[in-house]
Design a protein around this motif. Structure first.
Motif, PDB file in Angstrom:
ATOM      1  N   ALA A 203       0.844  -1.200   0.000  1.00 16.30           N
ATOM      2  CA  ALA A 203       0.000   0.000   0.000  1.00 16.30           C
ATOM      3  C   ALA A 203       0.881   1.253   0.000  1.00 16.30           C
ATOM      4  CB  ALA A 203      -0.907   0.014   1.220  1.00 16.30           C
ATOM      5  N   THR A 204       0.272   2.362  -0.374  1.00 16.26           N
ATOM      6  CA  THR A 204       0.981   3.642  -0.428  1.00 16.26           C
ATOM      7  C   THR A 204       0.209   4.656   0.398  1.00 16.26           C
ATOM      8  OG1 THR A 204       1.730   3.128  -2.666  1.00 16.26           O
ATOM      9  CG2 THR A 204       1.884   5.425  -1.988  1.00 16.26           C
ATOM     10  N   GLN A 205       0.944   5.475   1.111  1.00 15.20           N
ATOM     11  CA  GLN A 205       0.296   6.490   1.937  1.00 15.20           C
ATOM     12  C   GLN A 205       1.032   7.823   1.776  1.00 15.20           C
ATOM     13  OE1 GLN A 205      -0.966   4.750   5.548  1.00 15.20           O
ATOM     14  NE2 GLN A 205      -1.228   6.692   6.599  1.00 15.20           N
ATOM     15  N   THR A 206       0.262   8.891   1.717  1.00 10.89           N
ATOM     16  CA  THR A 206       0.855  10.226   1.574  1.00 10.89           C
ATOM     17  C   THR A 206       0.884  10.908   2.933  1.00 10.89           C
ATOM     18  OG1 THR A 206       0.021  10.392  -0.684  1.00 10.89           O
ATOM     19  CG2 THR A 206       0.642  12.449   0.404  1.00 10.89           C
ATOM     20  N   LEU A 207       2.030  11.471   3.258  1.00  8.85           N
ATOM     21  CA  LEU A 207       2.181  12.182   4.521  1.00  8.85           C
ATOM     22  C   LEU A 207       2.494  13.646   4.208  1.00  8.85           C
ATOM     23  CD1 LEU A 207       4.464   9.633   6.432  1.00  8.85           C
ATOM     24  CD2 LEU A 207       1.983   9.794   6.491  1.00  8.85           C
ATOM     25  N   GLU A 208       1.659  14.541   4.726  1.00  5.14           N
ATOM     26  CA  GLU A 208       1.886  15.981   4.558  1.00  5.14           C
ATOM     27  C   GLU A 208       2.863  16.424   5.637  1.00  5.14           C
ATOM     28  OE1 GLU A 208       0.676  17.835   2.157  1.00  5.14           O
ATOM     29  OE2 GLU A 208      -0.630  16.302   1.277  1.00  5.14           O
ATOM     30  N   MET A 209       4.059  16.786   5.224  1.00  2.00           N
ATOM     31  CA  MET A 209       5.055  17.187   6.211  1.00  2.00           C
ATOM     32  C   MET A 209       4.990  18.683   6.501  1.00  2.00           C
ATOM     33  SD  MET A 209       6.147  14.237   6.756  1.00  2.00           S
ATOM     34  CE  MET A 209       7.341  14.650   8.019  1.00  2.00           C
ATOM     35  N   SER A 210       4.583  19.463   5.498  1.00  2.74           N
ATOM     36  CA  SER A 210       4.401  20.906   5.668  1.00  2.74           C
ATOM     37  C   SER A 210       3.418  21.336   4.575  1.00  2.74           C
ATOM     38  CB  SER A 210       5.746  21.641   5.514  1.00  2.74           C
ATOM     39  OG  SER A 210       6.101  21.727   4.153  1.00  2.74           O
ATOM     40  N   PRO A 211       2.953  22.566   4.622  1.00  2.36           N
ATOM     41  CA  PRO A 211       2.020  22.986   3.560  1.00  2.36           C
ATOM     42  C   PRO A 211       2.597  22.830   2.157  1.00  2.36           C
ATOM     43  CG  PRO A 211       1.987  24.555   5.360  1.00  2.36           C
ATOM     44  CD  PRO A 211       3.085  23.581   5.666  1.00  2.36           C
ATOM     45  N   LYS A 212       3.914  22.852   2.047  1.00  7.24           N
ATOM     46  CA  LYS A 212       4.515  22.759   0.711  1.00  7.24           C
ATOM     47  C   LYS A 212       5.241  21.439   0.460  1.00  7.24           C
ATOM     48  CE  LYS A 212       5.137  27.588  -0.429  1.00  7.24           C
ATOM     49  NZ  LYS A 212       6.089  28.570  -0.965  1.00  7.24           N
ATOM     50  N   CYS A 213       5.378  20.635   1.468  1.00  6.41           N
ATOM     51  CA  CYS A 213       6.179  19.413   1.312  1.00  6.41           C
ATOM     52  C   CYS A 213       5.367  18.183   1.719  1.00  6.41           C
ATOM     53  CB  CYS A 213       7.440  19.507   2.174  1.00  6.41           C
ATOM     54  SG  CYS A 213       8.384  17.979   2.214  1.00  6.41           S
ATOM     55  N   SER A 214       5.379  17.194   0.860  1.00 12.14           N
ATOM     56  CA  SER A 214       4.704  15.925   1.191  1.00 12.14           C
ATOM     57  C   SER A 214       5.538  14.766   0.675  1.00 12.14           C
ATOM     58  CB  SER A 214       3.297  15.880   0.578  1.00 12.14           C
ATOM     59  OG  SER A 214       3.385  15.861  -0.824  1.00 12.14           O
ATOM     60  N   ILE A 215       5.333  13.625   1.277  1.00 16.61           N
ATOM     61  CA  ILE A 215       6.016  12.415   0.811  1.00 16.61           C
ATOM     62  C   ILE A 215       4.975  11.309   0.623  1.00 16.61           C
ATOM     63  CG2 ILE A 215       8.305  12.862   1.763  1.00 16.61           C
ATOM     64  CD1 ILE A 215       7.536  11.179   4.182  1.00 16.61           C
ATOM     65  N   LYS A 216       5.211  10.501  -0.402  1.00 19.10           N
ATOM     66  CA  LYS A 216       4.375   9.319  -0.637  1.00 19.10           C
ATOM     67  C   LYS A 216       5.218   8.098  -0.306  1.00 19.10           C
ATOM     68  CE  LYS A 216       1.847   8.755  -4.377  1.00 19.10           C
ATOM     69  NZ  LYS A 216       1.411   8.891  -5.803  1.00 19.10           N
ATOM     70  N   VAL A 217       4.742   7.305   0.617  1.00 19.58           N
ATOM     71  CA  VAL A 217       5.519   6.150   1.080  1.00 19.58           C
ATOM     72  C   VAL A 217       4.799   4.875   0.679  1.00 19.58           C
ATOM     73  CG1 VAL A 217       6.622   5.037   3.052  1.00 19.58           C
ATOM     74  CG2 VAL A 217       6.279   7.511   3.051  1.00 19.58           C
ATOM     75  N   LYS A 218       5.514   4.015  -0.017  1.00 19.00           N
ATOM     76  CA  LYS A 218       4.956   2.716  -0.415  1.00 19.00           C
ATOM     77  C   LYS A 218       5.683   1.610   0.340  1.00 19.00           C
ATOM     78  CE  LYS A 218       4.020  -0.319  -4.330  1.00 19.00           C
ATOM     79  NZ  LYS A 218       4.215  -0.578  -5.759  1.00 19.00           N
ATOM     80  N   ASN A 219       4.923   0.715   0.920  1.00 19.08           N
ATOM     81  CA  ASN A 219       5.509  -0.422   1.644  1.00 19.08           C
ATOM     82  C   ASN A 219       5.898  -1.512   0.647  1.00 19.08           C
ATOM     83  OD1 ASN A 219       6.189  -2.508   3.326  1.00 19.08           O
ATOM     84  ND2 ASN A 219       4.209  -2.652   4.337  1.00 19.08           N
ATOM     85  N   LEU A 220       7.205  -1.732   0.495  1.00 25.37           N
ATOM     86  CA  LEU A 220       7.692  -2.760  -0.441  1.00 25.37           C
ATOM     87  C   LEU A 220       7.826  -4.124   0.236  1.00 25.37           C
ATOM     88  CD1 LEU A 220      10.511  -0.722  -2.235  1.00 25.37           C
ATOM     89  CD2 LEU A 220       8.165  -1.069  -2.999  1.00 25.37           C
TER      90      LEU A 220
END
Lengths: 171, 167
Positions: free
Chosen positions: B96-113
């Protein structure tokens, strides 16, 4: 006189014995008082039954009459097997099959596991790709187990400046 | 005119029954290990920290809680002060993949491999910045970082919070 001798005497009276044995038993029936008494009783019973048996006329033919009886016996035998017995027999048959099936499955599983283990698993390599606007520099610190990927905007060479686009704005 | 016949039922052998039961248990264990284990990647619980590093004495109230992180960063970089801006925790199912908002301008999408590995995509101001495959196995963590204004820097520290993996 034991049971076997009694049965022999009965068979002799019914005329079921071969001549040699029949002659021997006829002699026994004369000589042995107990045998003689038994023969007398059996003969009396046989005579009484033969003389007093009721004759009943069956409206059907002999073949049809007996075929009906045979069919009825067969039907009763089929009906007399309870459902529970047939289910338990089926289960017992399955149980007999489970052991070899389990063995075969275990063997197959072992085979698959060994094949899987023999296939080399490619080593995991940490990789980083960036957009065309960025460069990446990777740094590993073995002592802390930390990997740092330093992302640098290409127009920021050689050092970060205030003109660099503030796309992260962490503050 | 009597006759008698006696029948003796043979008792089932318990040893044979035990062997069959063991075979069944063995087969069940093999099948469980074969099909239940590798088919689905385990869930991973990750923690992502957005940290700002500078030499200014600002944001002292938002100091990074885990001193091991600041020590490692201070050892590798020139900045003395590290402030924790965001702390995100997520449990990501296998594949699965989940998006984490780290700041109003920065986000990361993390996929569990699976097997403690993740794929991380970093976005700045909605634009793709980077993508990488990283291991978050036991004792390992990684950081995405970059320069910021006024000779400062941002850091996204990621590590596993699973009982077996990460710190």
């Amino acid at each position: 006189m034991n049971l076997e001798q009694e049965l022999k005497l009965q068979a002799w009276l019914d005329g079921e014995l071969p001549p040699a044995e029949a002659a021997r038993l006829a002699q026994t029936a004369q000589d042995d008082p107990r045998a003689r008494q038994l023969v007398a009783e059996l003969t009396a019973v046989k005579t009484a039954l033969a003389g007093n048996e009721l004759e009943r006329k069956v409206p059907d033919t002999r073949e049809f009459y007996w075929s009906q009886i045979q069919r009825r016996i067969q039907r009763e035998e089929t009906r007399s097997v309870p459902v529970a017995t047939s289910i338990s027999a089926l289960l017992a048959r399955w149980r007999r099959l489970i052991a070899p099936m389990a063995g075969a499955l275990a063997g197959a599983a072992l085979l698959v596991v060994s094949i899987r283990q023999s296939v080399p698993v490619p080593a995991f390599v940490e990789t980083t790709v960036t957009s065309s606007d960025f460069d990446a520099l990777t740094y590993h610190d073995q002592s802390s187990g930390m990997t740092v990927v330093w992302l640098k905007y290409r127009e920021q060479e050689p050092a970060p400046s205030e003109e660099a686009p503030d796309i992260f704005d962490v503050r | 005119m009597t006759s008698s016949r006696t029948t003796e039922s043979k008792p089932a052998e318990p040893r044979l029954r035990l062997t069959r039961r063991w075979l069944q248990i063995l087969a069940a264990l093999f099948l469980t290990a074969l099909f239940a284990g590798p088919t689905r990647a385990e869930d991973i619980k990750i923690e992502a920290l957005l940290i700002w590093g500078s030499n200014l004495d600002t944001n002292l109230n938002a100091k990074v809680q885990d001193t091991r992180v600041t020590e490692a960063l201070a050892k590798a970089f020139k900045w003395k002060n590290y402030s924790q801006i965001t702390n995100r925790t997520a449990i990501i199912a296998g594949d699965a993949t989940q998006t984490l908002e780290m700041s109003p301008k920065c986000s990361i999408k993390v996929k569990n491999l699976g097997a403690g590995k993740v794929q991380v995509e970093c976005f700045g101001d909605g634009k793709f910045v980077s993508r990488g495959d990283y291991s978050l196995a036991e004792g390992k963590w990684f950081t995405l970082a970059g320069p910021d204004k006024n000779d400062s820097a941002w850091f996204i520290v990621m590590r596993s919070r699973n009982p077996k993996g990460g710190d």
